[in-house]
Write a protein that holds these residues in place. Structure first.
Motif, PDB file in Angstrom:
ATOM      1  N   GLU A   8      74.376 -36.306  -7.948  1.00  0.00           N
ATOM      2  CA  GLU A   8      75.116 -37.475  -8.446  1.00  0.00           C
ATOM      3  C   GLU A   8      75.485 -37.285  -9.922  1.00  0.00           C
ATOM      4  OE1 GLU A   8      74.694 -42.347  -8.806  1.00  0.00           O
ATOM      5  OE2 GLU A   8      73.014 -41.208  -7.980  1.00  0.00           O
ATOM      6  N   LEU A   9      74.565 -36.733 -10.699  1.00  0.00           N
ATOM      7  CA  LEU A   9      74.833 -36.476 -12.113  1.00  0.00           C
ATOM      8  C   LEU A   9      75.981 -35.470 -12.265  1.00  0.00           C
ATOM      9  CD1 LEU A   9      74.176 -36.595 -15.153  1.00  0.00           C
ATOM     10  CD2 LEU A   9      72.388 -34.883 -14.752  1.00  0.00           C
ATOM     11  N   LEU A  10      75.933 -34.394 -11.494  1.00  0.00           N
ATOM     12  CA  LEU A  10      76.985 -33.377 -11.566  1.00  0.00           C
ATOM     13  C   LEU A  10      78.334 -33.926 -11.129  1.00  0.00           C
ATOM     14  CD1 LEU A  10      75.450 -29.973 -10.428  1.00  0.00           C
ATOM     15  CD2 LEU A  10      76.782 -30.424 -12.487  1.00  0.00           C
ATOM     16  N   ALA A  30      79.711 -35.867 -13.939  1.00  0.00           N
ATOM     17  CA  ALA A  30      80.157 -34.973 -15.018  1.00  0.00           C
ATOM     18  C   ALA A  30      81.500 -34.334 -14.663  1.00  0.00           C
ATOM     19  CB  ALA A  30      79.103 -33.907 -15.281  1.00  0.00           C
ATOM     20  N   HIS A  31      81.656 -33.953 -13.394  1.00  0.00           N
ATOM     21  CA  HIS A  31      82.935 -33.351 -12.963  1.00  0.00           C
ATOM     22  C   HIS A  31      84.077 -34.359 -13.035  1.00  0.00           C
ATOM     23  CE1 HIS A  31      82.123 -29.193 -11.878  1.00  0.00           C
ATOM     24  NE2 HIS A  31      80.934 -29.576 -11.439  1.00  0.00           N
ATOM     25  N   GLN A  43      89.573 -35.480 -18.861  1.00  0.00           N
ATOM     26  CA  GLN A  43      89.933 -36.790 -19.417  1.00  0.00           C
ATOM     27  C   GLN A  43      89.826 -36.774 -20.941  1.00  0.00           C
ATOM     28  OE1 GLN A  43      89.198 -40.451 -17.385  1.00  0.00           O
ATOM     29  NE2 GLN A  43      87.723 -39.478 -16.002  1.00  0.00           N
ATOM     30  N   SER A  44      90.658 -37.593 -21.594  1.00  0.00           N
ATOM     31  CA  SER A  44      90.631 -37.661 -23.056  1.00  0.00           C
ATOM     32  C   SER A  44      89.527 -38.623 -23.507  1.00  0.00           C
ATOM     33  CB  SER A  44      91.976 -38.158 -23.597  1.00  0.00           C
ATOM     34  OG  SER A  44      92.140 -39.529 -23.267  1.00  0.00           O
ATOM     35  N   PHE A  45      89.088 -38.421 -24.758  1.00  0.00           N
ATOM     36  CA  PHE A  45      88.077 -39.329 -25.315  1.00  0.00           C
ATOM     37  C   PHE A  45      88.600 -40.764 -25.319  1.00  0.00           C
ATOM     38  CE2 PHE A  45      86.004 -35.881 -28.250  1.00  0.00           C
ATOM     39  CZ  PHE A  45      85.586 -35.199 -27.127  1.00  0.00           C
ATOM     40  N   PRO A  77      81.741 -29.213 -16.633  1.00  0.00           N
ATOM     41  CA  PRO A  77      80.310 -29.148 -16.930  1.00  0.00           C
ATOM     42  C   PRO A  77      79.643 -27.906 -16.339  1.00  0.00           C
ATOM     43  CG  PRO A  77      80.688 -30.632 -15.101  1.00  0.00           C
ATOM     44  CD  PRO A  77      82.044 -30.190 -15.566  1.00  0.00           C
ATOM     45  N   LEU A  78      78.481 -27.585 -16.878  1.00  0.00           N
ATOM     46  CA  LEU A  78      77.705 -26.446 -16.394  1.00  0.00           C
ATOM     47  C   LEU A  78      76.226 -26.832 -16.413  1.00  0.00           C
ATOM     48  CD1 LEU A  78      76.988 -23.368 -15.991  1.00  0.00           C
ATOM     49  CD2 LEU A  78      77.159 -23.165 -18.484  1.00  0.00           C
TER      50      LEU A  78
END
Length: 228
Positions: free
Chosen positions: A16-18, A21-22, A27-29, A141-142
């Motif tokens: 769920e966390l990954l 993150a994906h 997306q822009s800040f 993310p990694l």
């Protein structure tokens, strides 16, 4: 102005966390900040931790005591890493504050550094100063944990630095010590002194120190995983 969506709860699993993150990748800040009703500062001079806070809120991090990992229930630490257009890190990565006293009997196995780096969710972000903060985007993310060779080198660096602290040589440590891990002053101003041990075992006052990962380490890590 839309009312901000409610902040996500703590992710219940690594998957769920990954997934979250994906969903942030690309997306822009500005877009991410608007979704949760967070104001975007003009720059990061006075708001060094702003990017980390933005991502923590989207990912549902438990903003508790920083001695534990950001997702302590999953055993995962979150680290944002500003990169240039080639995907190379622009700065060193803070790991944790270094203990300058009371270190007898402390080992790598039980150290904060090892705990913090046992599993890390790295999130690269655009860090080029030419890009306005609001327009910068989040990268892919990694999720990483050190392999045997990485752990061995990090442990050697940590032991070298901790030996110097214990032997009262904290003032002699420079950024050149350690292959991947370095010890640097970490203080908002030069008046924020903390106790340490001097060369003759006497108590001295010095700037607080923090452990940081050198760019050579994080650059290698990103290059390997993203095949840069």
């Amino acid at each position: 102005m839309h009312s901000p969506a409610s902040l996500p709860s703590l992710p219940q699993s690594e998957a769920e966390l990954l997934q979250r993150a994906h969903q942030l990748a690309g997306q822009s800040f500005a877009a991410l900040a608007a979704q949760i009703g967070l104001a975007v500062p003009a720059d990061l001079k006075r708001d060094k931790g702003w990017v980390g806070t933005l991502l923590e809120r989207h990912l549902g991090a438990s903003a508790g005591s920083k001695a534990e990992q950001d997702f302590a229930h999953l055993g995962i630490e979150l680290k944002t890493i500003p990169v240039d257009a080639q995907g190379k890190p622009l700065e060193t990565t803070f790991v944790c504050v270094a203990p300058l006293t009371g270190n007898s009997g402390v080992t790598w196995q039980s150290s904060h550094v090892r705990h913090k780096l046992s599993r890390v969710l790295w999130i690269p972000v655009e860090g080029d100063r030419a890009i306005p903060l609001a327009a910068r985007r989040v990268g892919t993310p990694l999720l990483w944990q050190p392999d045997e060779e990485e752990e061995r080198q990090l442990r050697e660096d940590w032991e070298e630095l901790m030996d110097m602290i214990v032997l009262g040589q904290v003032e002699r440590i420079t950024a050149r010590h350690g292959a991947w891990l370095q010890l640097r002053p970490k203080a908002a101003n030069s008046k924020a002194l903390t106790e340490a041990t001097g060369e003759y075992g006497e108590p001295i006052l010095t700037l607080p120190r923090g452990f940081y990962l050198k760019k050579t380490f994080t650059g290698r890590l990103l290059a390997r995983h993203f095949l840069l």
